[in-house]
Design a protein around this motif. Structure first.
Motif, short mmCIF file in Angstrom:
data_model
loop_
_atom_site.label_atom_id
_atom_site.label_comp_id
_atom_site.label_asym_id
_atom_site.label_seq_id
_atom_site.Cartn_x
_atom_site.Cartn_y
_atom_site.Cartn_z
N VAL A 1 17.13 15.85 20.03
CA VAL A 1 17.17 16.40 21.62
C VAL A 1 15.91 17.91 21.97
O VAL A 1 16.27 18.50 22.81
N MET A 2 15.67 18.61 20.68
CA MET A 2 14.96 20.44 20.80
C MET A 2 14.16 19.56 20.27
O MET A 2 13.59 20.67 20.08
N ALA A 3 12.99 18.86 20.49
CA ALA A 3 12.05 18.64 19.20
C ALA A 3 10.95 18.81 19.96
O ALA A 3 10.38 19.31 19.38
N ASP A 4 11.01 18.68 21.40
CA ASP A 4 9.40 19.36 22.76
C ASP A 4 10.01 21.51 22.41
O ASP A 4 8.92 21.16 23.56
N VAL B 1 17.32 23.88 7.14
CA VAL B 1 16.36 22.75 7.79
C VAL B 1 16.44 23.06 9.12
O VAL B 1 15.15 22.68 9.54
N LEU B 2 16.98 23.49 9.91
CA LEU B 2 16.67 24.23 10.88
C LEU B 2 15.43 25.62 11.39
O LEU B 2 14.60 25.01 12.40
N MET B 3 15.55 26.23 10.68
CA MET B 3 14.30 27.26 10.32
C MET B 3 12.66 26.40 9.69
O MET B 3 12.25 26.81 10.31
N ARG B 4 13.34 25.35 9.35
CA ARG B 4 11.81 24.33 8.17
C ARG B 4 11.31 23.82 9.60
O ARG B 4 10.37 24.05 10.25
N ARG B 5 12.26 23.09 10.56
CA ARG B 5 12.04 22.89 11.71
C ARG B 5 11.43 24.34 12.94
O ARG B 5 10.42 23.24 14.26
N PRO C 1 29.43 16.81 26.85
CA PRO C 1 29.07 15.72 25.38
C PRO C 1 27.02 16.41 24.52
O PRO C 1 26.35 16.00 25.13
N PRO C 2 28.02 15.73 23.21
CA PRO C 2 26.23 15.77 22.36
C PRO C 2 25.37 15.76 23.14
O PRO C 2 24.82 14.18 23.83
N GLY C 3 23.97 16.21 23.17
CA GLY C 3 22.79 15.75 23.57
C GLY C 3 22.51 15.95 24.99
O GLY C 3 21.11 15.12 25.26
N ILE C 4 23.35 16.11 25.47
CA ILE C 4 22.91 16.01 27.31
C ILE C 4 22.99 17.34 27.96
O ILE C 4 24.06 17.82 26.98
N GLU C 5 21.83 17.73 29.03
CA GLU C 5 21.86 19.55 29.02
C GLU C 5 22.50 20.07 30.25
O GLU C 5 22.71 19.24 30.58
#
Ligand SMILES: [Zn+2]
Ligand SMILES: [Zn+2]
Length: 427
Positions: free
Chosen positions: A16-19, A40-44, A420-424
């Motif tokens: 959900v934060m990819a872009d 992992v977050l810091m790698r991405r 809800p997870p994934g919803i802005e």
């Protein structure tokens, strides 16, 4: 990190934060569910700046290195292909980049100490959350508005940790944890009474020739239990007896001891490792550690996850009516700790799916020493701030539902949001 899932299922939903660019990550405290996948977050998101207290940084780096060891072992044992999710080197490199921030100082997200004229800057400020060493609530200020995130909080004193000191000014948006939302505080509960009840229960077990297992989280609960046992001996509620803890717990306790005089806490001169002199067990020595009468085994994990010290030891004591297992903190009801805690005596429990089931014959008791705020205290705090919006997080569905229903009736002017997870969510 999702505490009930393993492998890639435990990672945050990065899709959900990819872009998006992430400018900054604010870490409230060192527990695994808050820091467990940070490398992992810091790698991405290599450009994200990471902020936390110095104590959380020290705890976090120790816990992450331990996770690498656990994941490497699981890779060998069960062939978990994605493991380890990160390496020791990556953990070292990641922790070098963390920014350490003191409490009660306004800091700009850009990493500078906030200057007065910077009206447009987004700033944050850490407040003592009273949950575990280094824990914070986080106040964000931007465009003349405020968001306060409680993190995991305790509004009451524990044995070591002192109650949270949180802002009481007007806040626009409150993001609040709800861990204990499904537990009513018993009317007659007092901490002192609960301490006495625990001391007496340990004494009874010792007198009938048994030992006591207390499953604990390595961070926080271990140190609180050690401090309690120290108090019991000092107050002569119990005489000398040997105490056992795990290797990771001893590392966490060392950090508490090293920082004793630098942190706001009770018993600031108490050096736990020195005063309680626990024996330290590890993944090998646990297999040769018999359940000896007159001893307390305060072992992690708190949820008694299979293959951890507390799980291995529980399987050794569960069928023997001389021994006791005492639960002193949060355990998910589906975890082995939850299953054993709720088990009917004489019924069979399966503590490790790779082993056979066992009949519960040991003495099981539950004590309320949670590191999380009572739901009544959370509601009181929300009413004091009476924010425009309240976002409820960090709770199982029944806990969140009770909080939502109660806040809706007590604060009719506030909007109560269960995201809800994934919803802005538009704040
Ligand atoms: Zn926590
Ligand atoms: Zn948490």
């Amino acid at each position: 990190m999702h505490p009930k899932n393993t492998g890639e299922d435990a990672l945050p939903n990065f899709k959900v934060m990819a872009d998006r660019e992430i400018e900054a990550v604010l870490i409230s405290h060192g527990h695994q569910d808050h820091t467990g996948t940070l490398p992992v977050l810091m790698r991405r998101f290599p450009n994200a700046r990471i902020f936390m207290t110095e104590a959380t940084a020290e705890i976090g780096s120790t816990l992450l290195h331990n996770s690498v060891n656990v994941m490497t072992r699981q890779h060998k044992e069960i062939g978990a292909m994605s493991y380890p999710l990160f390496t020791h080197r990556e953990t070292d490199r990641a922790s070098e980049l963390w920014h350490w921030c003191p409490l009660r100082q306004r800091i700009s997200i850009s990493g500078e100490r906030a200057r007065q004229h910077e009206k447009d800057a987004v700033t944050f400020e850490f407040f003592d959350a009273g949950h575990v060493l280094g824990s914070t609530g986080i106040l964000l200020r931007a465009e003349g508005r405020t968001i306060f995130y409680t993190g995991d909080v305790n509004f009451d004193d524990q044995t070591i940790m002192e109650a949270a000191i949180f802002p009481e000014e007007k806040i626009d948006i409150l993001i609040m944890e709800c861990t204990r939302g499904d537990h009513a505080k018993p009317a007659d509960w007092t901490r002192a009474g609960e301490e006495r009840r625990l001391a007496e229960a340990i004494d009874r077990t010792f007198k009938r020739g048994g030992c006591v297992l207390i499953p604990v989280f390595a961070l926080g609960k271990t140190q609180e239990v050690l401090a309690l046992l120290y108090k019991f001996r000092r107050e002569r509620l119990l005489s000398e007896f040997p105490i056992y803890i795990g290797g990771l717990s001893s590392k966490m306790t060392d950090i508490y001891d090293r920082r004793a005089s630098m942190t706001r806490r009770q018993l600031p001169r108490l050096q736990l490792m020195e005063e309680t002199a626990p024996f330290v067990l590890n993944g090998q020595t646990i297999h040769d550690a018999p359940a000896r009468a007159g001893r307390v085994y305060a072992l992690s994990s708190g949820m008694m996850t299979p293959k951890t010290l507390s799980n291995i030891f529980a399987r050794r004591v569960v069928e023997n009516p001389l021994h006791s297992v005492f639960f002193v903190g949060y355990a998910d009801s589906q975890s082995p700790a939850g299953l054993l805690r709720d088990a009917v005596p004489g019924v069979e429990v399966m503590l490790d799916p790779d082993e056979s089931g066992q009949r519960v014959r040991c003495n099981i008791e539950q004590f309320q020493f949670s590191a999380h705020a009572a739901r009544e205290a959370l509601i009181d705090y929300a009413k004091k701030l009476s924010p425009r919006k309240i976002v409820l997080v960090h709770g199982d569905p029944p806990a969140v539902e009770w909080m939502q229903a109660t806040l809706t009736s007590e604060l009719p002017a506030s909007e109560i949001i269960v995201p809800p997870p994934g919803i802005e969510v538009e704040l």
